[in-house]
Design an enzyme around this catalytic site. Sequence first.
Site, short mmCIF file in Angstrom:
data_model
loop_
_atom_site.label_atom_id
_atom_site.label_comp_id
_atom_site.label_asym_id
_atom_site.label_seq_id
_atom_site.Cartn_x
_atom_site.Cartn_y
_atom_site.Cartn_z
N ASN A 108 -11.32 -1.51 -14.21
CA ASN A 108 -12.08 -1.80 -13.00
C ASN A 108 -12.45 -0.54 -12.23
OD1 ASN A 108 -9.50 -1.24 -12.13
ND2 ASN A 108 -9.15 -3.21 -11.13
N ARG A 129 -5.26 3.81 -2.20
CA ARG A 129 -4.05 3.13 -1.75
C ARG A 129 -3.88 3.36 -0.26
NH1 ARG A 129 -4.76 0.74 -5.62
NH2 ARG A 129 -3.39 0.30 -7.38
N GLN A 141 0.74 -4.91 1.10
CA GLN A 141 -0.27 -5.91 0.77
C GLN A 141 0.39 -7.22 0.37
OE1 GLN A 141 -4.06 -3.14 -0.48
NE2 GLN A 141 -2.98 -4.14 -2.13
N HIS A 159 -8.13 -6.37 -0.38
CA HIS A 159 -8.18 -5.52 -1.58
C HIS A 159 -8.96 -6.25 -2.68
CE1 HIS A 159 -5.75 -2.61 -4.37
NE2 HIS A 159 -7.06 -2.52 -4.54
#
Length: 399
Positions: free
Chosen positions: A147, A285, A314, A333
């Site tokens: 990705n 991050r 998260q 995210h």
Amino acid sequence: MAKIVCVLYDDPVDGYPKSYARDDIPKITKYPDGQTTPTPSAIDFRPGALLGSVSGELGLRKFLEAAGHTLVVTSDKDGANSKLDQELHDAEIVISQPFWPAYMTAERIAKAPKLKMIVTAGIGSDHTDLQAAMDRNITVAEVTYCNSNSVAEHVVMQMLALVRNYIPSYNWVIKGGWNIADCVSRSYDIEGMHIGTVAAGRIGLRVLRLLKPYDVHLHYMDRHRLPEAVEKELNLTHHTSLESLTKVCDVVTLNCPLHPETEHMINDKSLKNFKRGAYLVNTARGKLCDRDAIVRALESGQLAGYAGDVWFPQPAPQDHPWRTMPHHGMTPHISGTSLSAQTRYAAGTREILECYFAGKPIRNEYLVVQGGKLAGVGAHSYSAGNATSGSEEAAKFKK
């Protein structure tokens, strides 16, 4: 037979999709550097389906249960009595995504005496205590490159959204307004700006390539210098320090892994070296940045905007200050979990599992830790240690 615990994000609030906006997705077989996309023996899902949520199960259930394994899928991952913690005692493999990470701390690893492998369905394995995994000889793997281009597209989108003041302008439409002066009072052209990436690996280099047609000045900082031919092709300026890069850039994007050496690299001190009114985009991050220092920089005007899709922990607690700070363009995210990307990382996760169960080598580019040490992409991109401290704050999202 093995027990696999798979931690995935919740289904849509309206239920798992019965249809999709598009009938198909483009078929991609190779990435820009020549690496092939995942090559499992087969897949049990339709490309373009929602695979990263609980009902999607990464398309793994039929494959695993046909081989006699047990698959447990849950979104309940935080807090001492989470479903994840309840299942760790006899789990052999734990799988999660960076978007809804199962924080595999040293304490959790200690609760899992049978644990042999931790897999990131996606890229970025900082939610695992890599030192604890090395100490226990646990393999850590991720689906490298699956990705990267998806994230790079998100970076460019958010840069433009910040610089052109897109989100406030859109909101005027929603409110029924036609407030042109309000919209453009913070809107600029990206053309001619100096844009720099911290790290020029798969994502960072893709960002640079996507930006070149905008007639901007491109800069990068990386401990692995790019080939001279690439620097000339993109007319890149190389920097050896964060201070050197941020002093000249109007827009900075963070594209480096999180490990102890990069944790909180953006802080009050380093932000003072940014040009006043610079924009910062972080899809790497959240913990690369000091949370409160970002808020202060936006409030003071040192930063004109901050965007990204990564938070720490998260999911972000409801009271996380990045939800309400000024001039931000944050999303959950999502950059690396488009339906296109899910097809690749679900297939890559199956490829890793097929190799593991057959006793065959896992692709070197997928390895982060193996044999008690950093390996493959891990040896290139990470440092030994732990970046999971503070992850228990994620439990506040449930309250």
